[in-house]
Scaffold this motif. Structure first.
Motif, PDB file in Angstrom:
ATOM      1  N   THR A 225       0.672  -1.585  -0.094  1.00  0.00           N
ATOM      2  CA  THR A 225      -0.008  -0.172  -0.376  1.00  0.00           C
ATOM      3  C   THR A 225       0.758   0.811   0.223  1.00  0.00           C
ATOM      4  O   THR A 225       1.608   1.466   0.896  1.00  0.00           O
ATOM      5  CB  THR A 225      -0.826  -0.051   1.326  1.00  0.00           C
ATOM      6  N   CYS A 226       0.667   2.408  -1.281  1.00  0.00           N
ATOM      7  CA  CYS A 226       1.107   3.261  -0.745  1.00  0.00           C
ATOM      8  C   CYS A 226       0.217   4.383  -1.076  1.00  0.00           C
ATOM      9  O   CYS A 226      -0.804   5.222  -1.443  1.00  0.00           O
ATOM     10  CB  CYS A 226       1.828   3.201  -2.292  1.00  0.00           C
ATOM     11  N   VAL A 227       0.520   5.565   0.237  1.00  0.00           N
ATOM     12  CA  VAL A 227       0.396   6.912   0.283  1.00  0.00           C
ATOM     13  C   VAL A 227       0.668   7.865  -0.688  1.00  0.00           C
ATOM     14  O   VAL A 227       1.492   8.261  -0.849  1.00  0.00           O
ATOM     15  CB  VAL A 227      -0.419   7.371   1.964  1.00  0.00           C
ATOM     16  N   LEU A 228      -0.332   8.044  -1.430  1.00  0.00           N
ATOM     17  CA  LEU A 228       0.511   9.634  -2.315  1.00  0.00           C
ATOM     18  C   LEU A 228      -1.081  10.610  -1.958  1.00  0.00           C
ATOM     19  O   LEU A 228      -1.560  11.004  -2.633  1.00  0.00           O
ATOM     20  CB  LEU A 228      -0.144   9.456  -3.579  1.00  0.00           C
ATOM     21  N   PRO A 229      -0.335  11.880  -1.110  1.00  0.00           N
ATOM     22  CA  PRO A 229      -0.778  13.033  -0.765  1.00  0.00           C
ATOM     23  C   PRO A 229      -0.421  13.582  -1.775  1.00  0.00           C
ATOM     24  O   PRO A 229       0.108  13.875  -2.582  1.00  0.00           O
ATOM     25  CB  PRO A 229       0.347  13.525   0.618  1.00  0.00           C
ATOM     26  N   ILE A 230      -1.258  14.773  -2.356  1.00  0.00           N
ATOM     27  CA  ILE A 230      -1.801  15.825  -3.611  1.00  0.00           C
ATOM     28  C   ILE A 230      -2.273  17.319  -3.053  1.00  0.00           C
ATOM     29  O   ILE A 230      -3.385  17.193  -2.096  1.00  0.00           O
ATOM     30  CB  ILE A 230      -2.165  15.252  -4.307  1.00  0.00           C
ATOM     31  N   GLY A 231      -1.250  17.677  -3.209  1.00  0.00           N
ATOM     32  CA  GLY A 231      -1.358  18.968  -3.093  1.00  0.00           C
ATOM     33  C   GLY A 231      -1.191  19.997  -4.419  1.00  0.00           C
ATOM     34  O   GLY A 231      -1.746  19.526  -5.113  1.00  0.00           O
ATOM     35  N   ILE A 232      -0.989  21.102  -3.577  1.00  0.00           N
ATOM     36  CA  ILE A 232      -0.702  22.249  -4.849  1.00  0.00           C
ATOM     37  C   ILE A 232       0.426  24.043  -4.455  1.00  0.00           C
ATOM     38  O   ILE A 232       0.874  23.897  -2.859  1.00  0.00           O
ATOM     39  CB  ILE A 232      -1.606  23.008  -5.203  1.00  0.00           C
ATOM     40  N   LEU A 233       0.875  24.181  -5.179  1.00  0.00           N
ATOM     41  CA  LEU A 233       1.469  25.548  -5.367  1.00  0.00           C
ATOM     42  C   LEU A 233       0.869  26.209  -5.262  1.00  0.00           C
ATOM     43  O   LEU A 233       0.566  26.783  -6.606  1.00  0.00           O
ATOM     44  CB  LEU A 233       3.014  25.520  -6.024  1.00  0.00           C
ATOM     45  N   GLU A 234       0.461  27.353  -3.813  1.00  0.00           N
ATOM     46  CA  GLU A 234      -0.417  28.623  -4.669  1.00  0.00           C
ATOM     47  C   GLU A 234      -0.272  29.452  -3.172  1.00  0.00           C
ATOM     48  O   GLU A 234       0.206  28.696  -2.215  1.00  0.00           O
ATOM     49  CB  GLU A 234      -2.232  28.213  -5.373  1.00  0.00           C
ATOM     50  N   LYS A 235      -1.026  30.830  -3.706  1.00  0.00           N
ATOM     51  CA  LYS A 235      -1.113  31.493  -2.931  1.00  0.00           C
ATOM     52  C   LYS A 235      -1.956  30.979  -1.838  1.00  0.00           C
ATOM     53  O   LYS A 235      -3.805  30.785  -2.267  1.00  0.00           O
ATOM     54  CB  LYS A 235      -1.520  33.154  -3.238  1.00  0.00           C
ATOM     55  N   HIS A 236      -1.773  31.255  -0.493  1.00  0.00           N
ATOM     56  CA  HIS A 236      -3.048  31.161   0.969  1.00  0.00           C
ATOM     57  C   HIS A 236      -2.634  31.969   1.325  1.00  0.00           C
ATOM     58  O   HIS A 236      -2.382  32.808   2.546  1.00  0.00           O
ATOM     59  CB  HIS A 236      -2.364  29.910   1.305  1.00  0.00           C
ATOM     60  N   GLY A 237      -3.141  33.597   1.447  1.00  0.00           N
ATOM     61  CA  GLY A 237      -3.398  34.919   1.551  1.00  0.00           C
ATOM     62  C   GLY A 237      -1.922  34.834   1.972  1.00  0.00           C
ATOM     63  O   GLY A 237      -0.943  34.544   1.348  1.00  0.00           O
ATOM     64  N   PRO A 238      -2.201  35.913   2.780  1.00  0.00           N
ATOM     65  CA  PRO A 238      -0.887  37.113   2.509  1.00  0.00           C
ATOM     66  C   PRO A 238       0.074  36.106   3.991  1.00  0.00           C
ATOM     67  O   PRO A 238       1.200  36.716   4.547  1.00  0.00           O
ATOM     68  CB  PRO A 238      -0.872  38.910   3.031  1.00  0.00           C
ATOM     69  N   HIS A 239      -0.939  35.271   4.918  1.00  0.00           N
ATOM     70  CA  HIS A 239       0.002  34.855   5.963  1.00  0.00           C
ATOM     71  C   HIS A 239       0.004  33.025   5.790  1.00  0.00           C
ATOM     72  O   HIS A 239       1.336  33.251   6.853  1.00  0.00           O
ATOM     73  CB  HIS A 239      -1.340  35.318   6.536  1.00  0.00           C
ATOM     74  N   ALA A 240      -0.303  32.558   4.549  1.00  0.00           N
ATOM     75  CA  ALA A 240       0.109  31.056   4.678  1.00  0.00           C
ATOM     76  C   ALA A 240       1.403  31.106   3.590  1.00  0.00           C
ATOM     77  O   ALA A 240       1.367  31.273   3.255  1.00  0.00           O
ATOM     78  CB  ALA A 240      -1.379  30.543   4.780  1.00  0.00           C
ATOM     79  N   PRO A 241       1.896  29.237   4.220  1.00  0.00           N
ATOM     80  CA  PRO A 241       2.767  28.863   2.790  1.00  0.00           C
ATOM     81  C   PRO A 241       2.445  29.041   1.466  1.00  0.00           C
ATOM     82  O   PRO A 241       0.879  28.710   1.618  1.00  0.00           O
ATOM     83  CB  PRO A 241       3.214  27.861   3.282  1.00  0.00           C
ATOM     84  N   LEU A 242       2.912  28.947   0.704  1.00  0.00           N
ATOM     85  CA  LEU A 242       2.367  28.319  -1.240  1.00  0.00           C
ATOM     86  C   LEU A 242       1.838  27.061  -1.164  1.00  0.00           C
ATOM     87  O   LEU A 242       1.430  27.243  -2.053  1.00  0.00           O
ATOM     88  CB  LEU A 242       3.359  29.102  -1.725  1.00  0.00           C
ATOM     89  N   GLY A 243       3.134  26.512  -0.386  1.00  0.00           N
ATOM     90  CA  GLY A 243       2.335  24.675  -0.510  1.00  0.00           C
ATOM     91  C   GLY A 243       1.672  23.904   0.560  1.00  0.00           C
ATOM     92  O   GLY A 243       2.123  22.977   0.552  1.00  0.00           O
ATOM     93  N   ASN A 244       0.627  25.644   1.577  1.00  0.00           N
ATOM     94  CA  ASN A 244      -0.298  24.882   2.642  1.00  0.00           C
ATOM     95  C   ASN A 244      -0.957  23.534   2.490  1.00  0.00           C
ATOM     96  O   ASN A 244      -1.122  22.511   3.388  1.00  0.00           O
ATOM     97  CB  ASN A 244      -1.101  25.718   2.560  1.00  0.00           C
ATOM     98  N   ASP A 245      -1.434  23.419   0.955  1.00  0.00           N
ATOM     99  CA  ASP A 245      -2.174  22.563   1.171  1.00  0.00           C
ATOM    100  C   ASP A 245      -1.724  21.369   0.203  1.00  0.00           C
ATOM    101  O   ASP A 245      -1.860  19.788   1.504  1.00  0.00           O
ATOM    102  CB  ASP A 245      -3.125  22.243  -0.676  1.00  0.00           C
TER     103      ASP A 245
END
Length: 289
Positions: free
Chosen positions: A43-63
């Motif tokens: 079994t392999c887990v594949l976490p998928i996110g994105i690189l995008e702005k998260h307001g002025p206070h959170a990281p681009l890779g938040n998701d």
């Protein structure tokens, strides 16, 4: 006598080595691979996110950080191999913001199938996708259905947590902002990363831009791809400044418990791949009898 003592020492150390087996694909050695396949029940887990702005206070890779951290915590107790950082999703609606990484639709589709194929080629028969980005579900649902286009020697599961009334009550009791537009980098998301990676959150900046719906489109029973930009041009929806560590911990604890249960179910599942192969066999034999 020396060899006997060495054998006994190795025998007693074996469980320790097993416990220390890395969970991340990129941290395993080739020698570890058979043990990782066995311990994970392939079994392999594949976490998928994105690189995008998260307001002025959170990281681009938040998701991505969100699901990567949840997966890392879950597999400590319910072993599975976690695929390295994957941020190739759908994010065209944020292309006007710096730091966004948006690839063409046909490419992200092919990349995800090719990635799953490679995970399968390396011996995994079960792939669990845990998604952290709100702009991915439509893409992922279409991707999942399209996997039936040809035979695959693995099964893919898309983790989608069910509604939990008790958890909803806890959330409502702690929520300080209007939940109707707490959609992106608002109180909930900010609280979550605050609990997972407090070093990456700057709550003091959250009020520098507006996360309110600008309501620049007035359309009824109609959908347009510019809807998000029309309402939230700052790529920020909610009030990140209302975030709290207490709310974040409730969210994280719930997500860990929920995903742990799902992962256990996947590891124990013997039916999905069997039914999938039955389906492919019938497709291959259609019109031959």
């Amino acid at each position: 006598m020396k060899n006997l003592l060495l054998f006994i020492a190795l025998l007693f150390c074996a469980p320790v080595f097993a416990q220390q087996l890395p969970t991340r694909w990129d941290e395993l050695s080739a020698v570890d691979w058979p043990a990782a396949l066995a311990k994970s029940n392939k079994t392999c887990v594949l976490p998928i996110g994105i690189l995008e702005k998260h307001g002025p206070h959170a990281p681009l890779g938040n998701d991505l950080i969100h699901v990567r951290e949840i997966a890392a915590r879950v597999v400590k107790n319910e072993y599975a191999v976690v695929f390295p950082d994957y941020f190739y999703g759908q994010i065209n609606e944020a292309r006007q913001q710096p730091g966004t990484f948006a690839l063409p639709a046909d490419l992200i589709f092919k990349m995800l199938e090719a990635t799953c194929d490679e995970i399968g080629r390396n011996g995994f028969t079960k792939i669990v996708i845990i998604n952290g980005h709100g702009g991915n579900p439509e893409f992922l649902h279409f991707f999942m259905q399209n996997l039936l286009n040809k035979r695959h020697n693995y099964a893919v599961y898309l983790y989608e947590p069910s509604n939990d009334p008790e958890y909803n009550k806890q959330m409502a009791a702690l929520h300080k902002s209007d939940p109707s537009y707490d959609m992106h980098a608002g109180e909930r998301e900010t609280s979550t990363i605050m609990a997972l990676r407090p070093d990456l959150i700057h709550v003091e900046r959250a009020g520098e831009q507006s996360g309110e719906d600008q309501k620049r489109l007035k359309l009824t029973n109609l959908y347009t791809p510019i809807w998000w930009y029309a309402g939230f041009p700052n790529h920020y929806a909610g009030v990140g400044g209302k975030a709290s560590l207490e709310l974040g911990r409730v969210i994280v604890d719930h997500e860990i418990a929920s995903f742990t249960k799902a992962l256990k179910d996947v590891k124990a599942d013997t039916q999905t791949l069997k039914l999938q192969n039955e389906f492919y066999d019938k497709v291959d034999n259609l019109g031959k009898n």
